[in-house]
Design a protein around this motif. Structure first.
Motif, PDB file in Angstrom:
ATOM      1  N   ASP A 224       0.844  -1.209  -0.023  1.00 57.95           N
ATOM      2  CA  ASP A 224       0.034  -0.046  -0.068  1.00 57.95           C
ATOM      3  C   ASP A 224       0.790   1.162   0.111  1.00 57.95           C
ATOM      4  N   ILE A 225       0.857   2.047  -1.131  1.00 60.72           N
ATOM      5  CA  ILE A 225       1.965   2.956  -1.240  1.00 60.72           C
ATOM      6  C   ILE A 225       1.312   4.111  -2.030  1.00 60.72           C
TER       7      ILE A 225
ATOM      8  N   ILE B 262      10.548   0.064  -3.753  1.00 61.73           N
ATOM      9  CA  ILE B 262       9.527   0.446  -2.578  1.00 61.73           C
ATOM     10  C   ILE B 262       8.812  -0.777  -2.055  1.00 61.73           C
ATOM     11  N   ILE B 263       8.865  -0.950  -0.840  1.00 64.57           N
ATOM     12  CA  ILE B 263       8.181  -2.170  -0.233  1.00 64.57           C
ATOM     13  C   ILE B 263       7.419  -2.058   0.971  1.00 64.57           C
ATOM     14  N   ALA B 264       6.200  -2.116   0.981  1.00 63.83           N
ATOM     15  CA  ALA B 264       5.253  -1.604   2.053  1.00 63.83           C
ATOM     16  C   ALA B 264       4.942  -3.038   2.722  1.00 63.83           C
ATOM     17  N   GLU B 265       5.737  -3.725   3.722  1.00 66.52           N
ATOM     18  CA  GLU B 265       5.392  -5.052   4.231  1.00 66.52           C
ATOM     19  C   GLU B 265       4.833  -4.914   5.419  1.00 66.52           C
ATOM     20  N   GLY B 266       5.144  -3.553   6.258  1.00 63.33           N
ATOM     21  CA  GLY B 266       4.857  -3.526   7.580  1.00 63.33           C
ATOM     22  C   GLY B 266       3.670  -2.494   7.741  1.00 63.33           C
ATOM     23  N   GLY B 267       3.133  -1.956   6.600  1.00 63.70           N
ATOM     24  CA  GLY B 267       2.111  -1.091   6.921  1.00 63.70           C
ATOM     25  C   GLY B 267       2.193  -0.039   5.480  1.00 63.70           C
ATOM     26  N   PRO B 268       1.124   0.728   5.405  1.00 67.21           N
ATOM     27  CA  PRO B 268       1.175   1.533   4.230  1.00 67.21           C
ATOM     28  C   PRO B 268       2.648   2.547   4.246  1.00 67.21           C
TER      29      PRO B 268
ATOM     30  N   THR C 248      16.349   2.038  -2.399  1.00 65.88           N
ATOM     31  CA  THR C 248      15.254   0.891  -1.710  1.00 65.88           C
ATOM     32  C   THR C 248      14.677   1.683  -0.535  1.00 65.88           C
ATOM     33  N   ILE C 249      13.434   1.600  -0.263  1.00 69.57           N
ATOM     34  CA  ILE C 249      12.533   2.092   0.866  1.00 69.57           C
ATOM     35  C   ILE C 249      11.801   0.707   1.269  1.00 69.57           C
ATOM     36  N   ILE C 250      12.261   0.403   2.514  1.00 66.76           N
ATOM     37  CA  ILE C 250      11.228  -1.029   3.041  1.00 66.76           C
ATOM     38  C   ILE C 250      10.533  -0.483   4.395  1.00 66.76           C
TER      39      ILE C 250
END
Length: 194
Positions: free
Chosen positions: A22-23, A37-43, A57-59
């Motif tokens: 969710d980005i 860009i990876i939203a694994e822990g929330g938006p 990279t933004i995680i």
């Protein structure tokens, strides 16, 4: 992982980047090719006028504590992520007008205020809070306070938004400003003019 990618009008987002989760990408922000860009822990919410360069990279990492509900990661306006930098976060906020220089790494236990500079190839892994206007540089990770504010990137953003469509396929904005509702437009028409 479901993908809910919102691109606001005015954003320039290359098709050749990886966006997962969710980005939301704010207007005026430019995302180069080969960005992840990876939203694994929330938006993840990226504010307006950010520049995210190639191979950055933004995680948003999942929090180890399962009891804590996922919070969005908000990345403030006017941040610059240079080539190959990496930000991993479980916290809910990165300030404004920060510069993440080439190949720097900011780990999950680092909080970043506003107006900070993380120097090229600096690796921040120890838990710490960078107060506003902190500059970190060199192999010894020297720390000082910035002597002046970060310069505006608006000219570069304007240039990139004009040039990038000539060389890259872009994702189209998919969030549009809503027209005023009928009720709002009627009230504007009936309100007395000064």
């Amino acid at each position: 992982m479901s993908h809910n990618i919102k691109i606001l009008p005015g954003a320039t987002v290359c098709e050749d980047c990886t966006l997962e989760g969710d980005i939301t990408i704010g207007g005026g922000t430019v995302i180069h090719p080969r960005v992840t860009i990876i939203a694994e822990g929330g938006p993840i919410i990226i504010a307006e006028y950010c520049i995210i360069e190639e191979y950055s990279t933004i995680i948003h990492k999942k929090c180890d504590d399962q009891e804590v509900p996922p919070k969005p990661l908000f990345i403030g306006a006017h941040n610059v992520f240079e080539v190959g930098c990496r930000l991993e976060s479980t916290f809910g906020h990165v300030g404004e007008s920060n510069l993440f220089e080439c190949r720097c790494f900011v780990g999950v236990d680092v909080k970043v205020g506003s107006g900070c500079v993380i120097g090229a190839a600096c690796h921040l892994t120890a838990p710490q809070t960078l107060t506003d206007n902190t500059v970190i540089w060199g192999s010894e990770h020297h720390i000082r306070e910035a002597l002046e504010k970060q310069p505006s990137q608006l000219l570069q953003l304007d240039f990139l938004s004009k040039v990038m469509p000539n060389y890259h396929r872009l994702r189209k904005p998919n969030v549009h400003k809503r027209p005023p509702s009928a009720r709002q437009s009627q009230s504007q028409e009936t309100s007395p003019k000064p």
